[in-house]
Design a protein around this motif. Structure first.
Motif, PDB file in Angstrom:
ATOM      1  N   ASN A 580     -22.484  -7.575  22.119  1.00 16.96           N
ATOM      2  CA  ASN A 580     -21.651  -6.757  22.988  1.00 16.96           C
ATOM      3  C   ASN A 580     -20.340  -6.387  22.289  1.00 16.96           C
ATOM      4  O   ASN A 580     -19.868  -5.237  22.368  1.00 16.96           O
ATOM      5  N   THR A 581     -19.733  -7.342  21.567  1.00 19.09           N
ATOM      6  CA  THR A 581     -18.515  -7.070  20.800  1.00 19.09           C
ATOM      7  C   THR A 581     -18.771  -6.011  19.736  1.00 19.09           C
ATOM      8  O   THR A 581     -17.971  -5.083  19.542  1.00 19.09           O
ATOM      9  N   LEU A 582     -19.896  -6.114  19.038  1.00 16.18           N
ATOM     10  CA  LEU A 582     -20.233  -5.140  17.997  1.00 16.18           C
ATOM     11  C   LEU A 582     -20.543  -3.772  18.585  1.00 16.18           C
ATOM     12  O   LEU A 582     -20.252  -2.739  17.967  1.00 16.18           O
ATOM     13  N   TYR A 583     -21.140  -3.769  19.779  1.00 21.14           N
ATOM     14  CA  TYR A 583     -21.408  -2.489  20.444  1.00 21.14           C
ATOM     15  C   TYR A 583     -20.094  -1.748  20.706  1.00 21.14           C
ATOM     16  O   TYR A 583     -19.985  -0.541  20.465  1.00 21.14           O
ATOM     17  N   LEU A 584     -19.081  -2.477  21.185  1.00 21.77           N
ATOM     18  CA  LEU A 584     -17.778  -1.862  21.454  1.00 21.77           C
ATOM     19  C   LEU A 584     -17.117  -1.406  20.156  1.00 21.77           C
ATOM     20  O   LEU A 584     -16.478  -0.349  20.109  1.00 21.77           O
ATOM     21  N   LEU A 585     -17.284  -2.190  19.085  1.00 19.83           N
ATOM     22  CA  LEU A 585     -16.730  -1.796  17.799  1.00 19.83           C
ATOM     23  C   LEU A 585     -17.391  -0.507  17.301  1.00 19.83           C
ATOM     24  O   LEU A 585     -16.737   0.405  16.801  1.00 19.83           O
ATOM     25  N   GLY A 586     -18.725  -0.434  17.461  1.00 20.33           N
ATOM     26  CA  GLY A 586     -19.448   0.775  17.071  1.00 20.33           C
ATOM     27  C   GLY A 586     -18.989   1.985  17.868  1.00 20.33           C
ATOM     28  O   GLY A 586     -18.861   3.086  17.325  1.00 20.33           O
ATOM     29  N   GLN A 626     -26.574   1.293  14.742  1.00 21.48           N
ATOM     30  CA  GLN A 626     -25.832   2.042  15.759  1.00 21.48           C
ATOM     31  C   GLN A 626     -25.373   3.410  15.248  1.00 21.48           C
ATOM     32  O   GLN A 626     -24.648   4.124  15.930  1.00 21.48           O
ATOM     33  N   GLY A 627     -25.791   3.771  14.036  1.00 25.18           N
ATOM     34  CA  GLY A 627     -25.455   5.086  13.506  1.00 25.18           C
ATOM     35  C   GLY A 627     -24.179   5.127  12.687  1.00 25.18           C
ATOM     36  O   GLY A 627     -23.674   6.210  12.378  1.00 25.18           O
ATOM     37  N   ILE A 628     -23.623   3.967  12.304  1.00 19.54           N
ATOM     38  CA  ILE A 628     -22.431   3.922  11.462  1.00 19.54           C
ATOM     39  C   ILE A 628     -22.899   3.816  10.012  1.00 19.54           C
ATOM     40  O   ILE A 628     -23.453   2.780   9.610  1.00 19.54           O
ATOM     41  N   PRO A 629     -22.711   4.848   9.174  1.00 14.11           N
ATOM     42  CA  PRO A 629     -23.241   4.811   7.802  1.00 14.11           C
ATOM     43  C   PRO A 629     -22.507   3.804   6.929  1.00 14.11           C
ATOM     44  O   PRO A 629     -21.359   3.443   7.194  1.00 14.11           O
ATOM     45  N   ILE A 630     -23.167   3.383   5.873  1.00 15.12           N
ATOM     46  CA  ILE A 630     -22.601   2.380   4.974  1.00 15.12           C
ATOM     47  C   ILE A 630     -21.336   2.892   4.305  1.00 15.12           C
ATOM     48  O   ILE A 630     -20.470   2.113   3.894  1.00 15.12           O
TER      49      ILE A 630
END
Length: 767
Positions: A580-586, A626-630
């Protein structure tokens, strides 16, 4: 005393009678003075008062930073009226598109006028106050349909009162509920409904539950289910809402004993493995039969009291710390292990008010609000009902009405037998209108209901809807401000539509006309001498140097961090709370496309060397998913070389935000002191204030500004004056083209509708 009074009255009556016979004929009062005309456009005249009202409302419309004078606004006013006359002459106000748009606006604007706003506000506040408490009640239901006959309704009420008498004399409530309540759950729960809060039951029941003192029994409470006797067992402050994850082993009711044993053993095995330290997400994937939630680590939607099975709710609210999980819990769905993810307290009234107001309007409170409003309308308007016509209607009620398949006698013809049922301010509703309404709203009713009472309910609904429609149709007559509002809306929509056709869209579509206008006036589209430069302005030299050092090494660090996530010893799996924390970060990264995030991992000296890197890898893989590229993620493995005093935080992954945008850096530098730093980039003309002090040449230079500020100017190149290309000038060309098209249109309108201005009246307004 009475003789004197009678004598005085007699003299007065004689006097008035003699006046009536001898007085000259009643003279017509002189006509009201004619309103002066400010301007006549065609056959339409507009008064100074109409102009002044428009001026006071719209004087800032052309440029919100500058108020128009009355003289300046007079041209705007006249041109607007010309355009509206032209649009009406074309019949634009009679098209279906126009009517639909106006009807849509009217429906939205009418809504606040068609409800009791004060009652809505009171009930919204009442609901919020009740959400602060949870109430536990038991009840006994004496069932009777909402539309039962008067005799059946009276019988049910008498039975409820008799039962209440026995309870007050000392009979046990639980025993009475188990024996006599018609609530299907009473055999199991003995009438105890547990805890609930606002919006979780019908409003009359909720009202009694919150208004009856603890330990006491209410008077019979009527709802659509019948009469309730409600005993309030307890009240407590709200415990807020929870978000949990769970592992579920499905076990169907009445399943064979072997399957029940197997389900129980599986949940025990899952609990044992969790107790030994295995990752929650892994156990969810291996064991849980809830296929929907297992995709997100067993995460369930947020819930509050009374929204889950009692055993599940009790176990969930028994968890204290986030991350803590329960022992196996059995419900009607099977077995669960519940893990606490989030505790959410009751939000403030200001935050909740909009959603509460919506709930108040749509749940069973809405019926109370609508009834209060229609009751008020019944007092305001003259309603005349036809009892004879209603008696004829009532004879048509039979059992088919209860089935929702009403069949009228073959001998009845609504086309012939169509008397007036009622009038609202002389607007009639006929028997045929009522029959058509009823047929379109039929729905099955309980078999014990009385058909005549049911038909009366349809009649009341029909009458109330006609009342609301009458109110809606007459809002302009009743509320002058609504009439003005709708007039403004009508003119605004009409003007927008006609401008779209005659000016805006035509100027956009005519690319050849744009090019011709550009070529004809090319000398009007020039760039002056310009410098392409970056300018950094700061409050002092030290701050300027700090900004310049930061700008030299993009991406730029921001004073913004994400919530770090902590791990158990030697663990790398991500929990539901961590996901959940990572979802918000994304979500933050998606919202800010220039952001770059540094993912930094750490471990204790006792953990394996690869643990911190594995933790980073898990996080990066999730963010990629989540679609955040490297390319927007920087990895940094601190290993065990950066310990902190809090031992738990040495098993962490932390997040620091950076950005490739200079504007983001500017915002970060201004967090403490607004205006501390300004960073600009682009073209600057030679007469710009910066270049009053700076040299007009390529290169870096520092200048002093008023107020002790300093600025660094880096000029990349200097361009000589030149004509703009068509692409560069297109925006201003289109604007000029629109002005030409508008003037041509207005000139033609003035020929059709000559404008005659009363100079004397205009001078009064403009001097």
């Amino acid at each position: 005393m009475y003789k004197h009074l009678w004598f005085a009255l007699s003299i007065a009556l004689t006097f008035f009678a003699s006046c009536k016979t001898t007085a000259p004929p009643k003279q017509t009062p002189p006509p009201a003075p004619k309103e002066p005309v400010l301007v006549q456009i065609g056959d339409e005249s507009f008064s100074p008062d109409a102009f002044f009202q428009s001026f006071t409302k719209n004087r800032f419309s052309a440029d919100s930073a500058k108020s128009l004078s009355a003289a300046e606004y007079f041209d705007v006013y006249t041109n607007t009226k010309l355009k509206l006359l032209g649009a009406e002459a074309q019949g634009r106000d009679t098209t279906s598109d126009f009517k639909e748009e106006i009807a849509s606006y009217r429906e939205q604007l009418a809504a606040p006028y068609l409800t009791d706003k004060e009652l809505v506000a009171d009930m919204t506040q009442e609901a919020y106050n009740r959400l602060k408490q949870e109430v536990r009640v038991a009840h006994i239901l004496v069932a009777v349909p909402e539309e039962a006959s008067p005799a059946d309704t009276l019988s049910a009420h008498t039975a409820a009162m008799a039962m209440r008498g026995r309870l007050l004399e000392g009979s046990d409530f639980s025993d009475m509920a188990e024996k006599f309540s018609k609530d299907a759950t009473a055999k199991d729960n003995k009438g105890d409904l547990g805890y609930f809060t606002a919006f979780q039951t019908v409003y009359p029941f909720e009202n009694a539950a919150y208004l009856t003192p603890v330990g006491q029994i209410s008077e019979p409470v009527r709802t659509k289910f019948g009469y309730h006797l409600i005993k309030v067992l307890d009240r407590r402050p709200t415990r807020g809402k929870l978000r949990v994850a769970h592992i579920m082993i499905q076990s169907k009711p009445n399943a064979p004993a072997t399957q029940e044993k197997e389900a129980e053993q599986r949940i025990k095995d899952a609990y044992t493995r969790l107790d030994k330290g295995e990752a929650w997400e892994k156990i969810v994937q291996v064991y849980s039969d809830d296929f929907e939630s297992k995709q997100s680590g067993g995460l369930l939607p947020i819930f509050g009291v009374g929204e889950m099975m009692p055993n599940f709710e009790k176990a969930a609210y028994g968890l204290v710390q986030v991350g803590e999980y329960s022992k196996p819990v059995e419900t009607s769905y099977g077995w669960h292990i519940i893990r606490l993810v989030e505790k959410r307290p009751l939000e403030s009234y200001e935050v909740m008010e909009p959603s509460l107001k919506q709930k108040v309007m749509t749940d069973s409170r809405g019926e109370t609000i609508r009834k209060a409003f229609t009751d008020r309308l019944r007092q305001e308007y003259e309603i005349s009902e036809n009892p004879d016509a209603w008696s004829e209607m009532l004879e048509l009620a039979d059992s088919t009405l209860l089935a929702g398949k009403w069949k009228l006698p073959e001998t009845f013809s609504a086309d012939v037998e169509n008397p007036m049922l009622f009038t609202i301010e002389k607007v009639a509703a006929t028997s045929k209108d009522f029959l058509e309404y009823t047929k379109s709203h039929l729905k099955p009713r309980p078999g014990e209901a009385d058909p005549k009472i049911v038909l009366r309910a349809y009649y009341n609904d029909f009458l109330n809807k006609r009342l609301l429609q009458y109110e809606r149709d007459n809002l302009e007559k009743k509320y002058p401000e609504f009439k003005v509002l709708m007039k403004d809306i009508r003119e605004g929509v009409l003007l927008s539509q006609v401008m779209e056709e005659r000016v805006w869209q035509r100027s956009l579509d005519d690319s050849l006309g744009q090019v011709k206008l550009y070529e004809k006036n090319i000398d009007q589209h020039k760039y002056p001498a310009r410098a392409l430069a970056t300018v950094v302005e700061a409050k002092d030299t030290a701050t300027l140097n700090q900004v310049m050092r930061t700008l030299a090494e993009p991406p730029y660090p921001l004073r913004l961090k994400g919530e770090e996530i902590l791990f158990q010893d030697n663990k790398t799996d991500l929990s539901a709370a961590q996901l959940n924390t990572l979802y918000l970060l994304g979500a933050t990264m998606k919202k800010n496309p220039d952001f770059v995030v540094e993912v930094a991992g750490a471990r204790t000296a006792e953990e394996a060397d690869t643990v911190s890197a594995a933790r980073i890898n898990r996080v990066v893989r999730y963010l990629n998913g989540q679609g955040i590229p490297i390319t927007r993620i920087m990895e940094k493995d601190y290993g065990s070389f950066s310990p902190v005093p809090n031992a738990d935080r040495n098993r962490r992954v932390s997040f620091q935000f950076f950005s490739r945008s200079r504007k983001d850096l500017e915002r970060a530098m201004n967090l403490d002191v607004p205006g501390n730093v300004k960073i600009g980039n682009g073209y600057f003309a030679q007469d710009h204030p910066y270049f009053q002090k700076a040299d007009w040449q390529v290169g870096k230079q520092t200048i002093e500004l008023p107020g002790g500020k300093v600025a660094m100017i880096e000029v990349e190149k200097i361009e000589e004056p030149r004509n703009k290309t068509f692409a560069e000038a297109r925006g201003s060309v289109i604007n000029a083209y629109q002005r030409i098209l508008e003037k041509q249109w207005l000139d033609s309108l003035k020929e059709t509708y000559p404008v005659k201005v009363n100079k004397e009246e205009l001078n009064k307004l403009t001097r």
